[in-house]
Scaffold this active site. Structure first.
Site, PDB file in Angstrom:
ATOM      1  N   ARG A  63       0.975  -1.177   0.051  1.00 20.78           N
ATOM      2  CA  ARG A  63      -0.078  -0.025   0.060  1.00 20.78           C
ATOM      3  C   ARG A  63       0.873   1.211   0.009  1.00 20.78           C
ATOM      4  O   ARG A  63       0.508   2.176  -0.692  1.00 20.78           O
ATOM      5  CB  ARG A  63      -0.946   0.144   1.317  1.00 20.78           C
ATOM      6  CG  ARG A  63      -1.911   1.175   1.026  1.00 20.78           C
ATOM      7  CD  ARG A  63      -2.916   1.191   2.431  1.00 20.78           C
ATOM      8  NE  ARG A  63      -2.631   0.900   3.640  1.00 20.78           N
ATOM      9  CZ  ARG A  63      -3.378   0.609   4.634  1.00 20.78           C
ATOM     10  NH1 ARG A  63      -4.501   0.335   4.379  1.00 20.78           N
ATOM     11  NH2 ARG A  63      -2.565   0.877   5.957  1.00 20.78           N
ATOM     12  N   LYS A 166      -2.996   6.448   1.389  1.00 21.34           N
ATOM     13  CA  LYS A 166      -2.955   7.016   2.772  1.00 21.34           C
ATOM     14  C   LYS A 166      -1.722   8.149   2.685  1.00 21.34           C
ATOM     15  O   LYS A 166      -0.664   7.983   3.392  1.00 21.34           O
ATOM     16  CB  LYS A 166      -2.350   5.779   3.499  1.00 21.34           C
ATOM     17  CG  LYS A 166      -2.441   5.794   5.023  1.00 21.34           C
ATOM     18  CD  LYS A 166      -2.485   4.548   5.520  1.00 21.34           C
ATOM     19  CE  LYS A 166      -2.629   4.789   7.267  1.00 21.34           C
ATOM     20  NZ  LYS A 166      -3.917   4.910   7.523  1.00 21.34           N
ATOM     21  N   GLU A 202     -16.496   6.020   4.228  1.00 19.94           N
ATOM     22  CA  GLU A 202     -15.726   5.544   5.438  1.00 19.94           C
ATOM     23  C   GLU A 202     -15.753   6.433   6.553  1.00 19.94           C
ATOM     24  O   GLU A 202     -16.184   7.647   6.222  1.00 19.94           O
ATOM     25  CB  GLU A 202     -14.304   5.207   4.894  1.00 19.94           C
ATOM     26  CG  GLU A 202     -13.465   6.370   4.580  1.00 19.94           C
ATOM     27  CD  GLU A 202     -12.029   5.633   4.376  1.00 19.94           C
ATOM     28  OE1 GLU A 202     -11.278   5.657   5.384  1.00 19.94           O
ATOM     29  OE2 GLU A 202     -11.906   5.377   3.191  1.00 19.94           O
TER      30      GLU A 202
END
Length: 321
Positions: A63, A166, A202
């Protein structure tokens, strides 16, 4: 803390573990001016077998590499990433709490540390890993249900944007809504899609699931929500426990009519949602103070696997020492 550096001439150096302390940065460092930075969140835990372990560190490495590519940064090789995290844990092993008393939270961070005044990629980069012993994420306690409110004005991400990365810059913008929600005694907010204001995406720092009967649904990965490592793990565990799991759009009205709602993330693990409020209407899902049955079932399944209390059929655990 672990620190490694990258230059165009030499690539990534081997990196070293050193005492926790400041990183040298010029005022013109790219990260301070243009925000070139991605990070990860991980945990080291003691297990029932007396080991100290990491959970799926290869997924965090992948990620971070994807985020680095999105921000035009050189990715750290997976093997170096995983070993850097493991070295940091070994250097801080005395700070890893006993089994059942918490975990050692780890923060791998990649930043454009080199100086540049004009907009462009940094000429050099720094990768660091540091950590701290932690307990439960929400102040009410790990299994105490949380109250959420649906955000109706701000959006966390938009199609074609950075929501699935992220990146450091994705997180400070949620503080204005999160802090406002906490003034009204909500633990956090749930964001809706930016296109229609209809579908759940989210929570500020975790993914969300709903259950109706034996079917669990969670919003799909379309680039606007984070591909959580815990999210993926819960999907696999839930299917193994006999649930039908669907990755598809979840309308706010469908969520308000669900039998149960819960969230997942590295920091929160699995957290039962006690209530969801939308346009002044509050829907409660569990008795006060009691975790939802599915959230509790999957929390136990995940944490028992992570602490080697049950067999790991997936090969997810990484032994550090």
């Amino acid at each position: 803390m672990y620190v490694a550096d990258w230059t165009a001439d030499n690539g990534w150096n081997q990196g070293t573990v050193k005492p926790y302390g400041p990183l040298p940065l010029m005022p013109s460092a790219q990260v301070l001016n243009y925000g070139q930075s991605v990070f990860e969140g991980m945990k080291a835990q003691r297990t029932a077998n007396g080991n100290v372990v990491l959970f799926r560190p290869d997924r965090n490495a992948a990620r971070m590499a994807a985020g680095a590519a999105r921000l035009s940064m050189p990715p750290l090789p997976e093997q170096q990433f995983v070993e850097a995290v493991a070295e940091t844990v070994r250097a801080n092993v005395d700070w890893v709490p006993p089994l059942g008393k918490g975990s050692f939270y780890l923060r791998p961070l990649l930043l454009g540390s080199g100086p540049i005044l004009g907009l462009g990629p940094a000429p050099s980069y720094t990768f660091t890993v540091f950590g701290a012993a932690v307990g439960s994420y929400f102040k009410s306690g790990q299994l105490t249900p949380i109250d959420l409110i649906v955000e109706e004005h701000f959006h966390r991400a938009a199609p074609g944007g950075m929501g699935g990365t992220k990146a450091a810059g994705n997180y400070s913008p949620v503080l204005v809504t999160q802090l406002e929600a906490k003034k009204s005694n909500y633990a956090d907010v749930v964001y809706l899609d930016a296109k229609t204001d209809t579908y759940l995406e989210e929570v500020s720092s975790c993914n969300i699931f709903i259950r109706k009967g034996q079917t669990i649904k969670t919003p799909p990965l379309k680039g606007t929500i984070l591909p959580g490592v815990t999210r993926d793990s819960i999907i696999q565990l839930a299917r193994r426990h006999g649930y039908e799991v669907l990755e598809e759009d979840v309308s706010v009205h469908e969520a308000m009519g669900a039998d149960e709602v819960f969230t997942s993330g590295t920091a929160v693990v699995v957290s039962s949602v006690g209530s969801l409020t939308y346009r002044g209407n509050r829907r409660s899902f569990v008795a006060e103070g009691a975790a939802g049955s599915t959230a509790l079932e999957l929390y136990n399944a995940l944490t028992q696997l992570q602490t080697e209390q049950v067999e790991d059929p997936f090969g997810w655990m990484y032994k550090v020492c």
